[in-house]
Design a protein around this motif. Sequence first.
Motif, PDB file in Angstrom:
ATOM      1  N   VAL A  55       0.130  10.186   5.276  1.00  0.00           N
ATOM      2  CA  VAL A  55       0.545  10.464   3.763  1.00  0.00           C
ATOM      3  C   VAL A  55       0.314  12.157   3.610  1.00  0.00           C
ATOM      4  O   VAL A  55      -0.704  12.549   4.167  1.00  0.00           O
ATOM      5  CB  VAL A  55      -0.210   9.653   2.732  1.00  0.00           C
ATOM      6  N   ARG A  56       1.704  12.701   3.294  1.00  0.00           N
ATOM      7  CA  ARG A  56       1.510  14.224   2.948  1.00  0.00           C
ATOM      8  C   ARG A  56       1.393  14.463   1.456  1.00  0.00           C
ATOM      9  O   ARG A  56       2.255  13.976   0.781  1.00  0.00           O
ATOM     10  CB  ARG A  56       2.725  15.057   3.374  1.00  0.00           C
TER      11      ARG A  56
ATOM     12  N   GLU B 191       5.095  12.246   0.751  1.00  0.00           N
ATOM     13  CA  GLU B 191       5.790  11.336   1.673  1.00  0.00           C
ATOM     14  C   GLU B 191       4.730  10.335   2.235  1.00  0.00           C
ATOM     15  O   GLU B 191       3.636  10.782   2.493  1.00  0.00           O
ATOM     16  CB  GLU B 191       6.729  11.969   2.657  1.00  0.00           C
ATOM     17  N   VAL B 192       5.142   9.198   2.537  1.00  0.00           N
ATOM     18  CA  VAL B 192       4.218   8.114   3.176  1.00  0.00           C
ATOM     19  C   VAL B 192       5.267   7.629   4.293  1.00  0.00           C
ATOM     20  O   VAL B 192       6.237   7.230   4.308  1.00  0.00           O
ATOM     21  CB  VAL B 192       4.116   7.079   2.116  1.00  0.00           C
ATOM     22  N   MET B 193       4.507   7.485   5.445  1.00  0.00           N
ATOM     23  CA  MET B 193       5.198   7.023   6.614  1.00  0.00           C
ATOM     24  C   MET B 193       4.102   6.055   7.353  1.00  0.00           C
ATOM     25  O   MET B 193       2.993   6.349   7.609  1.00  0.00           O
ATOM     26  CB  MET B 193       5.424   8.119   7.694  1.00  0.00           C
ATOM     27  N   ILE B 194       4.858   4.873   7.566  1.00  0.00           N
ATOM     28  CA  ILE B 194       4.090   3.992   8.525  1.00  0.00           C
ATOM     29  C   ILE B 194       4.434   4.375   9.795  1.00  0.00           C
ATOM     30  O   ILE B 194       5.583   4.667  10.332  1.00  0.00           O
ATOM     31  CB  ILE B 194       4.554   2.578   8.197  1.00  0.00           C
ATOM     32  N   VAL B 195       3.285   4.564  10.740  1.00  0.00           N
ATOM     33  CA  VAL B 195       3.423   5.172  12.017  1.00  0.00           C
ATOM     34  C   VAL B 195       2.797   4.145  12.972  1.00  0.00           C
ATOM     35  O   VAL B 195       2.118   3.204  12.671  1.00  0.00           O
ATOM     36  CB  VAL B 195       2.678   6.548  11.903  1.00  0.00           C
ATOM     37  N   THR B 196       3.097   4.349  14.378  1.00  0.00           N
ATOM     38  CA  THR B 196       2.512   3.704  15.479  1.00  0.00           C
ATOM     39  C   THR B 196       1.308   4.204  15.682  1.00  0.00           C
ATOM     40  O   THR B 196       1.094   5.794  15.460  1.00  0.00           O
ATOM     41  CB  THR B 196       3.577   3.430  16.704  1.00  0.00           C
ATOM     42  N   GLY B 197       0.385   3.805  16.704  1.00  0.00           N
ATOM     43  CA  GLY B 197      -0.678   4.373  17.106  1.00  0.00           C
ATOM     44  C   GLY B 197      -1.976   4.005  16.516  1.00  0.00           C
ATOM     45  O   GLY B 197      -2.038   2.933  15.936  1.00  0.00           O
TER      46      GLY B 197
ATOM     47  N   ILE C 279       0.783  -1.138   0.055  1.00  0.00           N
ATOM     48  CA  ILE C 279       0.184   0.291   0.038  1.00  0.00           C
ATOM     49  C   ILE C 279       0.911   1.264   0.017  1.00  0.00           C
ATOM     50  O   ILE C 279       0.609   2.236  -0.775  1.00  0.00           O
ATOM     51  CB  ILE C 279      -0.860  -0.112   1.235  1.00  0.00           C
ATOM     52  N   MET C 280       2.056   1.378   0.609  1.00  0.00           N
ATOM     53  CA  MET C 280       2.925   2.347   1.029  1.00  0.00           C
ATOM     54  C   MET C 280       3.405   2.882  -0.305  1.00  0.00           C
ATOM     55  O   MET C 280       3.472   3.786  -0.905  1.00  0.00           O
ATOM     56  CB  MET C 280       3.997   2.039   1.950  1.00  0.00           C
ATOM     57  N   THR C 281       4.087   1.599  -0.998  1.00  0.00           N
ATOM     58  CA  THR C 281       4.539   1.872  -2.403  1.00  0.00           C
ATOM     59  C   THR C 281       3.471   2.496  -3.505  1.00  0.00           C
ATOM     60  O   THR C 281       3.878   3.548  -4.215  1.00  0.00           O
ATOM     61  CB  THR C 281       4.964   0.525  -2.927  1.00  0.00           C
ATOM     62  N   LYS C 282       2.325   1.799  -3.345  1.00  0.00           N
ATOM     63  CA  LYS C 282       1.239   2.351  -4.557  1.00  0.00           C
ATOM     64  C   LYS C 282       0.790   3.653  -4.041  1.00  0.00           C
ATOM     65  O   LYS C 282       0.774   4.497  -4.906  1.00  0.00           O
ATOM     66  CB  LYS C 282      -0.024   1.604  -4.186  1.00  0.00           C
TER      67      LYS C 282
END
Length: 182
Positions: free
Chosen positions: A126-127, A114-120, A102-105
């Motif tokens: 995604v910006r 930018e795409v960041m996988i985050v905790t929470g 999903i991040m790559t797409k």
Amino acid sequence: MEWVKPLGGIGEHAARPVEPAQLDAIDLQLLLLLSQDARISQRSLARELGMSAPAVADRIARLHRQGVIEGYGVRLNWSALGYPTIAYLTVTAGQGFEQGTIMTKLAALPEVEEVMIVTGGVDMVVRVRVRDHTHLRELLINGVWQIEGIQRTDTSLSVAENKPKNSASELLADMLRRTEQG
């Protein structure tokens, strides 16, 4: 049905961490000068550092080989180019979908900065940069929401931003201070 590990393949999609390079005060000063003006000549760098131009060229080449310098760029005024709107999307992936895919797409969409996988409570932040509300709507409907595995998104519009700071310059100056203090 085979169980998919949602974060199992993330290493294939995310930037790889690297070992910190061993840098001395001259390397840091050189990087600081380049971060303030990437177009500065090697002759000017040599004069600032009290070195020969070939010695500066050798250091720059080494910093490239070590992966410290990845490239050179330009800062753009996106408003002047017709893209004044920044939005932040929080993305929740559906159960069983690989987040790296999903991040790559998402990253492949031109508007995505930018795409960041985050905790929470959400999986990704995604910006995006868009022209206006209509452009954002089109991006969501025809781009983001078409990506398989995205279960939910929330959108926040930026209403004001600071002028971008040169964080590279600030961090390098701090690193140089710490090195000189011992």
